[in-house]
Design a protein around this motif. Structure first.
Motif, PDB file in Angstrom:
ATOM      1  N   GLU A  23     -22.122  14.618 -26.478  1.00  0.00           N
ATOM      2  CA  GLU A  23     -21.317  13.969 -25.436  1.00  0.00           C
ATOM      3  C   GLU A  23     -21.744  14.435 -24.042  1.00  0.00           C
ATOM      4  N   GLU A  24     -21.783  15.734 -23.835  1.00  0.00           N
ATOM      5  CA  GLU A  24     -22.086  16.273 -22.506  1.00  0.00           C
ATOM      6  C   GLU A  24     -23.543  16.062 -22.114  1.00  0.00           C
ATOM      7  N   LEU A  25     -24.453  16.213 -23.068  1.00  0.00           N
ATOM      8  CA  LEU A  25     -25.870  16.044 -22.755  1.00  0.00           C
ATOM      9  C   LEU A  25     -26.229  14.584 -22.509  1.00  0.00           C
ATOM     10  N   THR A  26     -25.532  13.650 -23.158  1.00  0.00           N
ATOM     11  CA  THR A  26     -25.767  12.234 -22.887  1.00  0.00           C
ATOM     12  C   THR A  26     -25.496  11.938 -21.421  1.00  0.00           C
ATOM     13  N   SER A  27     -24.393  12.426 -20.916  1.00  0.00           N
ATOM     14  CA  SER A  27     -24.087  12.226 -19.503  1.00  0.00           C
ATOM     15  C   SER A  27     -25.166  12.847 -18.620  1.00  0.00           C
ATOM     16  N   ALA A  28     -25.585  14.060 -18.951  1.00  0.00           N
ATOM     17  CA  ALA A  28     -26.583  14.763 -18.141  1.00  0.00           C
ATOM     18  C   ALA A  28     -27.911  14.019 -18.091  1.00  0.00           C
ATOM     19  N   ILE A  29     -28.373  13.515 -19.241  1.00  0.00           N
ATOM     20  CA  ILE A  29     -29.683  12.853 -19.232  1.00  0.00           C
ATOM     21  C   ILE A  29     -29.621  11.476 -18.565  1.00  0.00           C
ATOM     22  N   LEU A  30     -28.477  10.802 -18.673  1.00  0.00           N
ATOM     23  CA  LEU A  30     -28.340   9.525 -17.975  1.00  0.00           C
ATOM     24  C   LEU A  30     -28.317   9.725 -16.462  1.00  0.00           C
ATOM     25  N   ILE A  31     -27.591  10.706 -16.008  1.00  0.00           N
ATOM     26  CA  ILE A  31     -27.535  10.965 -14.568  1.00  0.00           C
ATOM     27  C   ILE A  31     -28.922  11.358 -14.049  1.00  0.00           C
ATOM     28  N   ALA A  32     -29.658  12.153 -14.834  1.00  0.00           N
ATOM     29  CA  ALA A  32     -31.015  12.537 -14.413  1.00  0.00           C
ATOM     30  C   ALA A  32     -31.949  11.331 -14.388  1.00  0.00           C
ATOM     31  N   GLU A  33     -31.814  10.433 -15.369  1.00  0.00           N
ATOM     32  CA  GLU A  33     -32.748   9.306 -15.464  1.00  0.00           C
ATOM     33  C   GLU A  33     -32.436   8.187 -14.474  1.00  0.00           C
ATOM     34  N   VAL A  34     -31.192   7.738 -14.422  1.00  0.00           N
ATOM     35  CA  VAL A  34     -30.870   6.569 -13.597  1.00  0.00           C
ATOM     36  C   VAL A  34     -29.770   6.816 -12.574  1.00  0.00           C
ATOM     37  N   GLY A  35     -29.292   8.056 -12.480  1.00  0.00           N
ATOM     38  CA  GLY A  35     -28.299   8.383 -11.472  1.00  0.00           C
ATOM     39  C   GLY A  35     -26.896   7.943 -11.787  1.00  0.00           C
ATOM     40  N   ALA A  36     -26.634   7.487 -13.023  1.00  0.00           N
ATOM     41  CA  ALA A  36     -25.294   7.011 -13.380  1.00  0.00           C
ATOM     42  C   ALA A  36     -25.089   7.107 -14.889  1.00  0.00           C
ATOM     43  N   ASP A  37     -23.884   7.467 -15.269  1.00  0.00           N
ATOM     44  CA  ASP A  37     -23.482   7.493 -16.673  1.00  0.00           C
ATOM     45  C   ASP A  37     -22.662   6.229 -16.893  1.00  0.00           C
ATOM     46  N   THR A  38     -23.295   5.200 -17.454  1.00  0.00           N
ATOM     47  CA  THR A  38     -22.642   3.906 -17.637  1.00  0.00           C
ATOM     48  C   THR A  38     -22.508   3.577 -19.124  1.00  0.00           C
ATOM     49  N   PRO A  39     -21.583   2.694 -19.483  1.00  0.00           N
ATOM     50  CA  PRO A  39     -21.489   2.265 -20.888  1.00  0.00           C
ATOM     51  C   PRO A  39     -22.803   1.659 -21.397  1.00  0.00           C
ATOM     52  N   ALA A  40     -23.468   0.861 -20.571  1.00  0.00           N
ATOM     53  CA  ALA A  40     -24.747   0.270 -20.988  1.00  0.00           C
ATOM     54  C   ALA A  40     -25.792   1.367 -21.211  1.00  0.00           C
ATOM     55  N   GLY A  41     -25.802   2.358 -20.343  1.00  0.00           N
ATOM     56  CA  GLY A  41     -26.724   3.477 -20.511  1.00  0.00           C
ATOM     57  C   GLY A  41     -26.432   4.268 -21.770  1.00  0.00           C
ATOM     58  N   ARG A  42     -25.159   4.526 -22.021  1.00  0.00           N
ATOM     59  CA  ARG A  42     -24.763   5.279 -23.224  1.00  0.00           C
ATOM     60  C   ARG A  42     -25.192   4.561 -24.496  1.00  0.00           C
ATOM     61  N   SER A  43     -25.170   3.238 -24.475  1.00  0.00           N
ATOM     62  CA  SER A  43     -25.552   2.496 -25.679  1.00  0.00           C
ATOM     63  C   SER A  43     -27.033   2.637 -25.996  1.00  0.00           C
ATOM     64  N   LEU A  44     -27.814   3.142 -25.039  1.00  0.00           N
ATOM     65  CA  LEU A  44     -29.259   3.286 -25.222  1.00  0.00           C
ATOM     66  C   LEU A  44     -29.745   4.726 -25.057  1.00  0.00           C
ATOM     67  N   ALA A  45     -28.844   5.680 -24.954  1.00  0.00           N
ATOM     68  CA  ALA A  45     -29.213   7.093 -24.775  1.00  0.00           C
ATOM     69  C   ALA A  45     -29.151   7.794 -26.132  1.00  0.00           C
TER      70      ALA A  45
END
Length: 185
Positions: A23-45
């Motif tokens: 849970e926590e690392l998904t947010s971290a890698i999304l923010i690092a990659e695209v600058g946002a933790d979004t539902p669409a991003g989570r579906s592909l992380a």
């Protein structure tokens, strides 16, 4: 569309800790990659846990690692497309992953106490990532996952600079593919 593989020693995490880390690392890698933790991003992380036996498959100094530090040893392999993040974003990700693992395992995360936890960011060259039968890059990924619009300024200038380097040094272009190339003098 970030990918994180966590290689760890058998028994390092409980199932609850894995769930918390994912849970926590998904947010971290999304923010690092695209600058946002979004539902669409989570579906592909993706976060994948690869467990290995420290007695038979994890060696330190040429010997089986039978005396790991408290909490174990970890390799965090993060895969992003080229242009996804700046060095400052990578540094922030290194710090965030360290903080998350230290908090989850209740260990001292300071250097050199957790020097055995490595975070390695692998950048996939433009044109080398594919999904749904299409070649994609950071532009498409940022669009699909709802990345921060301000990220495009960085990756667009980086991609343009890479194109200028290829042109200045005579790299073959897609248009010239299959055509006879001039002979070297």
């Amino acid at each position: 569309m970030p990918l994180l593989r966590i290689t760890h020693q058998r028994g390092a995490f409980t199932e609850a800790q894995k769930a918390q880390l994912a849970e926590e690392l998904t947010s971290a890698i999304l923010i690092a990659e695209v600058g946002a933790d979004t539902p669409a991003g989570r579906s592909l992380a993706y976060v994948l846990f690869d467990e290995v036996d420290p007695k038979t498959s994890w060696y330190v100094g040429g010997k089986p690692d039978t005396s790991p530090p408290k909490g174990g040893r970890f390799l965090f392999d993060v895969v992003f497309p080229v242009g996804a993040c700046t060095q400052a974003d990578k540094t922030a990700l290194h710090e965030t992953i360290n903080r998350i693992i230290a908090n989850t395992l209740d260990v001292d995360g300071s250097f050199p106490h957790r020097a055995s936890d490595w975070v390695i960011v692998h950048e996939v060259p433009n044109g080398s990532w594919g999904a749904s039968g299409q070649t994609i890059g950071i532009r498409e990924i940022n669009h699909v996952v709802g990345g921060a619009p301000e990220r495009s300024e960085y990756f667009e200038s980086l991609l343009a600079a890479q194109a200028r380097v290829r042109e200045a040094h005579g790299f073959p272009s897609e248009e010239r593919r299959g055509q006879a190339q001039p002979e070297a003098a």
